[in-house]
Design an enzyme around this catalytic site. Structure first.
Site, PDB file in Angstrom:
ATOM      1  N   SER A  99     -92.678 -84.239  -3.239  1.00 47.84           N
ATOM      2  CA  SER A  99     -93.484 -83.147  -2.719  1.00 47.84           C
ATOM      3  C   SER A  99     -94.533 -83.614  -1.720  1.00 47.84           C
ATOM      4  O   SER A  99     -95.016 -84.746  -1.775  1.00 47.84           O
ATOM      5  CB  SER A  99     -94.192 -82.443  -3.886  1.00 47.84           C
ATOM      6  OG  SER A  99     -94.880 -83.393  -4.670  1.00 47.84           O
ATOM      7  N   GLN A 101     -98.111 -83.723  -1.070  1.00 50.88           N
ATOM      8  CA  GLN A 101     -99.077 -83.753  -2.159  1.00 50.88           C
ATOM      9  C   GLN A 101    -100.375 -84.423  -1.740  1.00 50.88           C
ATOM     10  O   GLN A 101    -100.470 -85.060  -0.686  1.00 50.88           O
ATOM     11  CB  GLN A 101     -98.484 -84.479  -3.359  1.00 50.88           C
ATOM     12  CG  GLN A 101     -98.079 -85.920  -3.081  1.00 50.88           C
ATOM     13  CD  GLN A 101     -97.347 -86.543  -4.257  1.00 50.88           C
ATOM     14  OE1 GLN A 101     -97.943 -87.312  -5.023  1.00 50.88           O
ATOM     15  NE2 GLN A 101     -96.058 -86.230  -4.403  1.00 50.88           N
ATOM     16  N   HIS A 103    -104.033 -86.261  -3.895  1.00 56.34           N
ATOM     17  CA  HIS A 103    -104.677 -86.607  -5.158  1.00 56.34           C
ATOM     18  C   HIS A 103    -106.182 -86.388  -5.028  1.00 56.34           C
ATOM     19  O   HIS A 103    -106.783 -86.772  -4.023  1.00 56.34           O
ATOM     20  CB  HIS A 103    -104.397 -88.060  -5.535  1.00 56.34           C
ATOM     21  CG  HIS A 103    -102.937 -88.384  -5.585  1.00 56.34           C
ATOM     22  ND1 HIS A 103    -102.043 -87.663  -6.350  1.00 56.34           N
ATOM     23  CD2 HIS A 103    -102.204 -89.334  -4.953  1.00 56.34           C
ATOM     24  CE1 HIS A 103    -100.823 -88.177  -6.199  1.00 56.34           C
ATOM     25  NE2 HIS A 103    -100.906 -89.180  -5.357  1.00 56.34           N
ATOM     26  N   LYS A 126    -106.733 -90.680  -8.493  1.00 56.20           N
ATOM     27  CA  LYS A 126    -105.436 -91.353  -8.404  1.00 56.20           C
ATOM     28  C   LYS A 126    -105.202 -91.953  -7.018  1.00 56.20           C
ATOM     29  O   LYS A 126    -104.223 -91.628  -6.352  1.00 56.20           O
ATOM     30  CB  LYS A 126    -104.312 -90.363  -8.748  1.00 56.20           C
ATOM     31  CG  LYS A 126    -102.970 -91.042  -9.029  1.00 56.20           C
ATOM     32  CD  LYS A 126    -101.868 -90.002  -9.150  1.00 56.20           C
ATOM     33  CE  LYS A 126    -100.508 -90.663  -9.301  1.00 56.20           C
ATOM     34  NZ  LYS A 126     -99.401 -89.709  -9.187  1.00 56.20           N
ATOM     35  N   GLU A 128    -103.696 -94.712  -4.644  1.00 51.79           N
ATOM     36  CA  GLU A 128    -102.471 -95.465  -4.927  1.00 51.79           C
ATOM     37  C   GLU A 128    -102.047 -96.326  -3.745  1.00 51.79           C
ATOM     38  O   GLU A 128    -102.386 -96.054  -2.581  1.00 51.79           O
ATOM     39  CB  GLU A 128    -101.332 -94.521  -5.335  1.00 51.79           C
ATOM     40  CG  GLU A 128    -100.966 -93.464  -4.331  1.00 51.79           C
ATOM     41  CD  GLU A 128    -100.016 -92.417  -4.911  1.00 51.79           C
ATOM     42  OE1 GLU A 128    -100.064 -92.148  -6.128  1.00 51.79           O
ATOM     43  OE2 GLU A 128     -99.234 -91.864  -4.133  1.00 51.79           O
ATOM     44  N   HIS A 263     -99.629 -86.761   1.726  1.00 52.86           N
ATOM     45  CA  HIS A 263     -98.519 -87.698   1.853  1.00 52.86           C
ATOM     46  C   HIS A 263     -97.289 -87.147   1.148  1.00 52.86           C
ATOM     47  O   HIS A 263     -97.372 -86.218   0.340  1.00 52.86           O
ATOM     48  CB  HIS A 263     -98.876 -89.071   1.272  1.00 52.86           C
ATOM     49  CG  HIS A 263     -99.241 -89.057  -0.179  1.00 52.86           C
ATOM     50  ND1 HIS A 263    -100.480 -88.662  -0.630  1.00 52.86           N
ATOM     51  CD2 HIS A 263     -98.536 -89.384  -1.305  1.00 52.86           C
ATOM     52  CE1 HIS A 263    -100.530 -88.741  -1.942  1.00 52.86           C
ATOM     53  NE2 HIS A 263     -99.352 -89.173  -2.388  1.00 52.86           N
ATOM     54  N   ARG A 282     -99.576 -80.249  -5.466  1.00 53.38           N
ATOM     55  CA  ARG A 282     -98.383 -80.111  -4.630  1.00 53.38           C
ATOM     56  C   ARG A 282     -98.407 -78.812  -3.826  1.00 53.38           C
ATOM     57  O   ARG A 282     -98.991 -77.825  -4.260  1.00 53.38           O
ATOM     58  CB  ARG A 282     -97.117 -80.131  -5.481  1.00 53.38           C
ATOM     59  CG  ARG A 282     -96.941 -81.379  -6.311  1.00 53.38           C
ATOM     60  CD  ARG A 282     -95.686 -81.301  -7.175  1.00 53.38           C
ATOM     61  NE  ARG A 282     -95.490 -82.496  -7.983  1.00 53.38           N
ATOM     62  CZ  ARG A 282     -96.018 -82.677  -9.185  1.00 53.38           C
ATOM     63  NH1 ARG A 282     -96.758 -81.717  -9.739  1.00 53.38           N
ATOM     64  NH2 ARG A 282     -95.804 -83.797  -9.843  1.00 53.38           N
ATOM     65  N   LYS A 288     -91.379 -77.913  -8.210  1.00 51.44           N
ATOM     66  CA  LYS A 288     -92.438 -77.864  -9.205  1.00 51.44           C
ATOM     67  C   LYS A 288     -93.540 -76.894  -8.780  1.00 51.44           C
ATOM     68  O   LYS A 288     -93.526 -76.350  -7.672  1.00 51.44           O
ATOM     69  CB  LYS A 288     -93.018 -79.263  -9.421  1.00 51.44           C
ATOM     70  CG  LYS A 288     -92.034 -80.254 -10.029  1.00 51.44           C
ATOM     71  CD  LYS A 288     -92.688 -81.598 -10.278  1.00 51.44           C
ATOM     72  CE  LYS A 288     -91.710 -82.586 -10.914  1.00 51.44           C
ATOM     73  NZ  LYS A 288     -92.349 -83.899 -11.169  1.00 51.44           N
TER      74      LYS A 288
END
Length: 406
Positions: A99, A101, A103, A126, A128, A263, A282, A288
């Site tokens: 997706s 998305q 964070h 989050k 990453e 991203h 998302r 989802k």
């Protein structure tokens, strides 16, 4: 302490033996049969409740072991994070786009968890890091505004969705710095447009350009558009490629994704490490739950060229380079032992760490001596000196080690 780690079978993952996740799982779990129709999307290494790792030789979770042996984390981690592993370490095998998305940062994550605990199930941020194992495609961050404007000139269907007045405002607004309000308005109109209108204009655009020559196909990245459209027909996220940077990481290259940065991973295999969280907001390219308004409001709208999205490591010795993002939760070292070298001693860490062998075989000695193969995962307590005797030295031995960045 060798670990038995959890596999996540998300629909976007590579199936069967095509998946690096599956191929790494098999050598250290020889009794497991790989189902060629099952997507093996992620290998989770850590203590997150959605996929906790277990000690392979004991009926005990890594989390329980750490809480009973807090010193294994190291004093710096205990002071900063308490008696918990602050990161989640993963391997991803991506067959089709995840997706679009974002964070949240720490305070936003706390607020989302408080207001929607059934959706955002923990209160942690989050950030990453992704390190490519194979050529790895991704969308990452907003493109420079000049590139977005150029696509809007070439794609009238986008202007129909966004609205001519909003597009005109983007073209006539002087640069607004980090928070580009006219870009935010433009993106908001795109993401909140009626789904039927988006599907109609997307179909019209693809039909219009389907017979165009190779130059315009490359300019508009039509091969990628058609691939996304095939997997997610009519989805507004297909138009995301004209707002976000598209990049392909080669093996060993990395990108870091901080809070509020849009991203989407598209294809390939990677090592991934993040703060210990599973919070994802998302808004496209997904079956989802979409939380479009939250995503729109969280985004930073910082525009950078794709070259700025690559994250560089620093070298620690002749075999080890380390990626240290600007957060204390995690860092990742990439360890490559060249062919012909008989042994190597890991750089001693003052914090607990998790190590995975991606290629090669070695006899490893610290508190005990054990032979580890491709796919083996171990937890190394803080301040342990780890000696490795290479058992198959005809190819480079490749390992990744995650640890707190304190």
């Amino acid at each position: 302490m060798e670990l038995r780690c959890q596999i996540q079978s998300y629909a976007w993952g590579k199936c069967g033996s095509d998946s690096i996740v599956a191929s790494l799982m098999k050598p250290s779990n020889p009794n497991i049969t790989i189902d060629e129709k099952t997507p093996y999307a992620e290998l989770w290494m850590g203590t997150h409740s959605n996929g906790p790792s277990l000690l392979k030789d004991e009926n005990k979770s890594l989390d329980d072991y750490i809480k009973e042996n807090k010193h294994t984390l190291g004093s710096l981690v205990l002071d900063k994070f308490g008696s918990q592993l602050p990161f989640l370490f993963k391997i991803l095998s991506v067959n089709k786009a995840l997706s679009i998305q974002v964070h949240p940062n720490k305070s936003e994550a706390e607020e989302l968890h408080k207001s929607q605990p059934s959706v955002y199930k923990d209160s942690n941020h989050k950030p990453e890091l992704a390190i490519a194992l194979t050529p790895f495609e991704a969308l990452c961050g907003f493109r420079p505004v000049s590139e977005i404007k150029n696509y809007l000139k070439l794609i009238p269907e986008l202007s129909v969705i966004i609205g001519e007045d909003v597009v005109l405002e983007l073209f006539t607004t002087v640069s607004e710095g980090p928070l580009n309000l006219s870009l935010k308005k433009c993106f908001q109109k795109l993401m909140t447009c009626d789904e039927n209108v988006v599907a109609q204009q997307l179909k019209k655009f693809i039909e219009r350009v389907s017979s165009m020559g190779p130059v315009i196909r490359q300019l508009l990245n039509l091969n990628l558009l058609e691939r996304l459209y095939s997997d997610y027909p009519g989805d507004v996220g297909c138009f995301g490629i004209y707002f976000f940077n598209y990049l392909t990481l080669q093996p060993g290259e990395a990108m870091y994704l901080g809070a509020n940065e849009p991203h989407a991973y598209l294809s390939g295999d990677c090592i991934e490490c993040m703060a210990c969280s599973d919070n994802v907001v998302r808004a496209g390219l997904t079956p989802k739950l979409k939380d479009t308004n939250t995503l729109i409001n969280l985004l930073s709208y910082k525009c950078e060229p794709s070259s700025a999205k690559r994250f560089q490591p620093s070298r620690e010795d002749d075999c080890t380079e380390v990626f240290r993002p600007p957060v204390p939760d995690f860092a990742v070292s990439r360890i490559t032992i060249p062919p012909g070298r008989a042994s190597y001693t890991l750089i001693e860490r003052s914090v607990g760490s998790i190590l995975i062998i991606v290629n090669g075989k070695a006899e490893i000695t610290f508190s005990t001596t054990k032979v580890l193969n491709r796919g083996s995962v171990i937890f190394i307590p803080a301040n342990e000196r780890v000696y490795m005797k290479v058992l198959c030295g005809c190819h480079p031995m490749l390992m990744f080690q995650a640890f707190a960045n304190v």
